[in-house]
Design a protein around this motif. Structure first.
Motif, mmCIF file in Angstrom:
data_model
loop_
_atom_site.group_PDB
_atom_site.id
_atom_site.type_symbol
_atom_site.label_atom_id
_atom_site.label_comp_id
_atom_site.label_asym_id
_atom_site.label_seq_id
_atom_site.Cartn_x
_atom_site.Cartn_y
_atom_site.Cartn_z
ATOM 1 N N HIS A 76 37.647 20.170 49.091
ATOM 2 C CA HIS A 76 38.844 20.730 48.474
ATOM 3 C C HIS A 76 38.561 21.488 47.192
ATOM 4 O O HIS A 76 39.445 22.144 46.633
ATOM 5 C CB HIS A 76 39.872 19.627 48.243
ATOM 6 N N GLY A 77 37.326 21.422 46.705
ATOM 7 C CA GLY A 77 36.982 22.158 45.518
ATOM 8 C C GLY A 77 37.758 21.677 44.301
ATOM 9 O O GLY A 77 38.348 20.594 44.294
ATOM 10 N N THR A 78 37.795 22.519 43.266
ATOM 11 C CA THR A 78 38.410 22.117 42.003
ATOM 12 C C THR A 78 39.476 23.099 41.523
ATOM 13 O O THR A 78 39.993 22.947 40.417
ATOM 14 C CB THR A 78 37.333 21.990 40.910
ATOM 15 N N VAL A 79 39.824 24.065 42.340
ATOM 16 C CA VAL A 79 40.800 25.066 41.913
ATOM 17 C C VAL A 79 42.196 24.455 41.794
ATOM 18 O O VAL A 79 42.908 24.666 40.803
ATOM 19 C CB VAL A 79 40.812 26.269 42.875
ATOM 20 N N LEU A 80 42.598 23.688 42.819
ATOM 21 C CA LEU A 80 43.907 23.048 42.798
ATOM 22 C C LEU A 80 43.772 21.660 42.167
ATOM 23 O O LEU A 80 42.910 20.878 42.562
ATOM 24 C CB LEU A 80 44.470 22.921 44.217
ATOM 25 N N PRO A 81 44.619 21.319 41.192
ATOM 26 C CA PRO A 81 44.498 20.019 40.519
ATOM 27 C C PRO A 81 44.821 18.854 41.454
ATOM 28 O O PRO A 81 45.507 19.012 42.453
ATOM 29 C CB PRO A 81 45.546 20.095 39.406
ATOM 30 N N GLY A 82 44.318 17.686 41.078
ATOM 31 C CA GLY A 82 44.703 16.460 41.772
ATOM 32 C C GLY A 82 43.605 15.770 42.528
ATOM 33 O O GLY A 82 43.723 14.592 42.854
ATOM 34 N N THR A 83 42.533 16.479 42.834
ATOM 35 C CA THR A 83 41.489 15.892 43.670
ATOM 36 C C THR A 83 40.518 15.062 42.842
ATOM 37 O O THR A 83 39.993 15.512 41.825
ATOM 38 C CB THR A 83 40.712 17.000 44.415
ATOM 39 N N LEU A 84 40.288 13.835 43.304
ATOM 40 C CA LEU A 84 39.241 12.959 42.783
ATOM 41 C C LEU A 84 38.288 12.687 43.937
ATOM 42 O O LEU A 84 38.738 12.457 45.059
ATOM 43 C CB LEU A 84 39.822 11.646 42.270
ATOM 44 N N TYR A 201 33.372 26.324 54.300
ATOM 45 C CA TYR A 201 33.865 26.761 53.001
ATOM 46 C C TYR A 201 34.812 25.709 52.429
ATOM 47 O O TYR A 201 35.407 24.920 53.158
ATOM 48 C CB TYR A 201 34.613 28.098 53.133
ATOM 49 N N THR A 202 34.974 25.722 51.110
ATOM 50 C CA THR A 202 35.943 24.836 50.486
ATOM 51 C C THR A 202 37.345 25.423 50.625
ATOM 52 O O THR A 202 37.522 26.606 50.920
ATOM 53 C CB THR A 202 35.618 24.610 49.002
ATOM 54 N N ALA A 203 38.321 24.586 50.378
ATOM 55 C CA ALA A 203 39.719 24.960 50.607
ATOM 56 C C ALA A 203 40.154 26.252 49.919
ATOM 57 O O ALA A 203 40.907 27.036 50.512
ATOM 58 C CB ALA A 203 40.629 23.804 50.183
ATOM 59 N N PRO A 204 39.716 26.540 48.682
ATOM 60 C CA PRO A 204 40.170 27.791 48.060
ATOM 61 C C PRO A 204 39.766 29.057 48.815
ATOM 62 O O PRO A 204 40.392 30.107 48.627
ATOM 63 C CB PRO A 204 39.505 27.743 46.675
ATOM 64 N N SER A 205 38.751 28.965 49.664
ATOM 65 C CA SER A 205 38.335 30.116 50.475
ATOM 66 C C SER A 205 39.050 30.183 51.814
ATOM 67 O O SER A 205 38.864 31.125 52.573
ATOM 68 C CB SER A 205 36.820 30.055 50.730
ATOM 69 N N LEU A 206 39.883 29.176 52.093
ATOM 70 C CA LEU A 206 40.519 29.080 53.407
ATOM 71 C C LEU A 206 42.042 28.998 53.343
ATOM 72 O O LEU A 206 42.712 29.320 54.331
ATOM 73 C CB LEU A 206 40.001 27.839 54.140
ATOM 74 N N SER A 207 42.582 28.546 52.218
ATOM 75 C CA SER A 207 44.020 28.296 52.142
ATOM 76 C C SER A 207 44.578 28.813 50.819
ATOM 77 O O SER A 207 43.947 28.668 49.768
ATOM 78 C CB SER A 207 44.291 26.791 52.266
ATOM 79 N N THR A 208 45.767 29.376 50.867
ATOM 80 C CA THR A 208 46.390 29.898 49.651
ATOM 81 C C THR A 208 47.036 28.806 48.811
ATOM 82 O O THR A 208 47.236 28.983 47.603
ATOM 83 C CB THR A 208 47.459 30.945 50.001
ATOM 84 N N ASN A 209 47.369 27.667 49.433
ATOM 85 C CA ASN A 209 48.124 26.634 48.719
ATOM 86 C C ASN A 209 47.663 25.212 49.017
ATOM 87 O O ASN A 209 48.349 24.250 48.683
ATOM 88 C CB ASN A 209 49.613 26.760 49.050
ATOM 89 N N GLY A 210 46.509 25.074 49.682
ATOM 90 C CA GLY A 210 45.994 23.747 50.016
ATOM 91 C C GLY A 210 46.451 23.205 51.347
ATOM 92 O O GLY A 210 46.084 22.098 51.731
ATOM 93 N N VAL A 211 47.251 23.982 52.080
ATOM 94 C CA VAL A 211 47.770 23.565 53.386
ATOM 95 C C VAL A 211 47.030 24.298 54.486
ATOM 96 O O VAL A 211 46.664 25.468 54.344
ATOM 97 C CB VAL A 211 49.282 23.864 53.489
ATOM 98 N N THR A 212 46.795 23.615 55.594
ATOM 99 C CA THR A 212 46.381 24.275 56.830
ATOM 100 C C THR A 212 47.297 23.774 57.929
ATOM 101 O O THR A 212 47.202 22.617 58.343
ATOM 102 C CB THR A 212 44.916 23.962 57.198
#
Length: 258
Positions: A76-84, A201-212
């Protein structure tokens, strides 16, 4: 005995419950804490894994152990907050240690019930180590989305790279509707862009908002059906696991230092 939530019990209760059934299979929810789109809480995977385990335990008077709430969420990478996230190595050590401590209390059979795709490889690594170095224990694992063919078909109906999609959102509407941001669901859909890709790829390269997927199509009714079928499938594993023995007997410990 009635189903038991490990962390709610005093030690005499656990002693009595585990003594009543010599080969009980403990259910361990394995989740994650990570961004789950704009409409679902970061604890979604842990909430779903726990709900599945508790519903399954109700069906077979089983034992549910405390959840592992942080998994391997590198994807999920680190672009969108919340991930530990734990590292794969650290999660594997957590699961190995978890199993040995449960055995010290008399519970030698565990089924890890996983709700996060990023954990699957690490759970397999941990149980590989355990089956070699602790052959007297019984360890298994199941991903909730693939434990029943009809559940799996529903889960990938809106895309194979599932995350905060129709199925997960439906499950949350069934088990924790107060945590779903209904005001954001209608606009949360995002396409699965993984088909045909050679690399990962991590989520920022695949999703605009963290959803698939398409959470806008989620319903509590679908979530209830998915939960019921998944819990039934997990409960069936518990019942089989209570009597299962290695087909050719217990292997010897290897003459190698772990």
């Amino acid at each position: 005995m009635r189903w038991l939530r490990w962390q709610d019990a005093a030690w005499p209760d656990l002693q009595e419950a585990l003594g009543a059934r010599a080969h009980e299979v403990g259910l361990v929810p394995v989740g994650a804490t990570e961004q789950h789109g704009p409409h679902l809480p970061t604890g979604t995977d842990t909430i779903i894994a726990t709900a599945v385990c508790e519903r399954a335990a109700e069906l077979v008077d089983g034992v549910v152990l405390p959840a592992v709430p942080i998994g391997v969420s590198y994807g999920h990478g680190t672009v969108l907050p919340g991930t530990l996230s734990l590292s794969p190595e650290l999660l594997a050590e957590v699961l190995k240690t978890y199993a040995t401590w449960a055995a010290a209390s008399g519970l030698q059979r565990l089924l890890f019930v996983n709700a996060h795709l990023g954990n699957t490889a690490t759970i397999n690594t941990a149980t590989d180590w355990l089956r070699l170095y602790t052959p007297e224990l019984r360890l298994g694992a199941v991903d909730w989305w693939s434990c029943d063919p009809l559940v799996q078909a529903d889960v990938v109906e809106d895309g194979a790279d599932i995350h905060a999609n129709r199925a997960e959102t439906s499950m949350m509407l069934a088990v924790a509707p107060h945590l779903v941001r209904l005001d954001r669901v209608a606009d949360a859909d995002d396409a699965d862009r993984t088909e045909g890709l050679v690399f990962r790829y991590t989520a920022p390269s695949l999703s605009t908002n963290g959803v698939t997927g398409q959470p806008s199509r989620a319903t509590a009714e679908l979530g209830a059906r998915l939960l019921a079928r998944t819990a039934t499938a997990v409960a069936a594993r518990v019942e089989r696991g209570r009597t299962e023995e290695p087909p050719l007997g217990v292997a010897a410990r290897p003459p190698l230092a772990p």
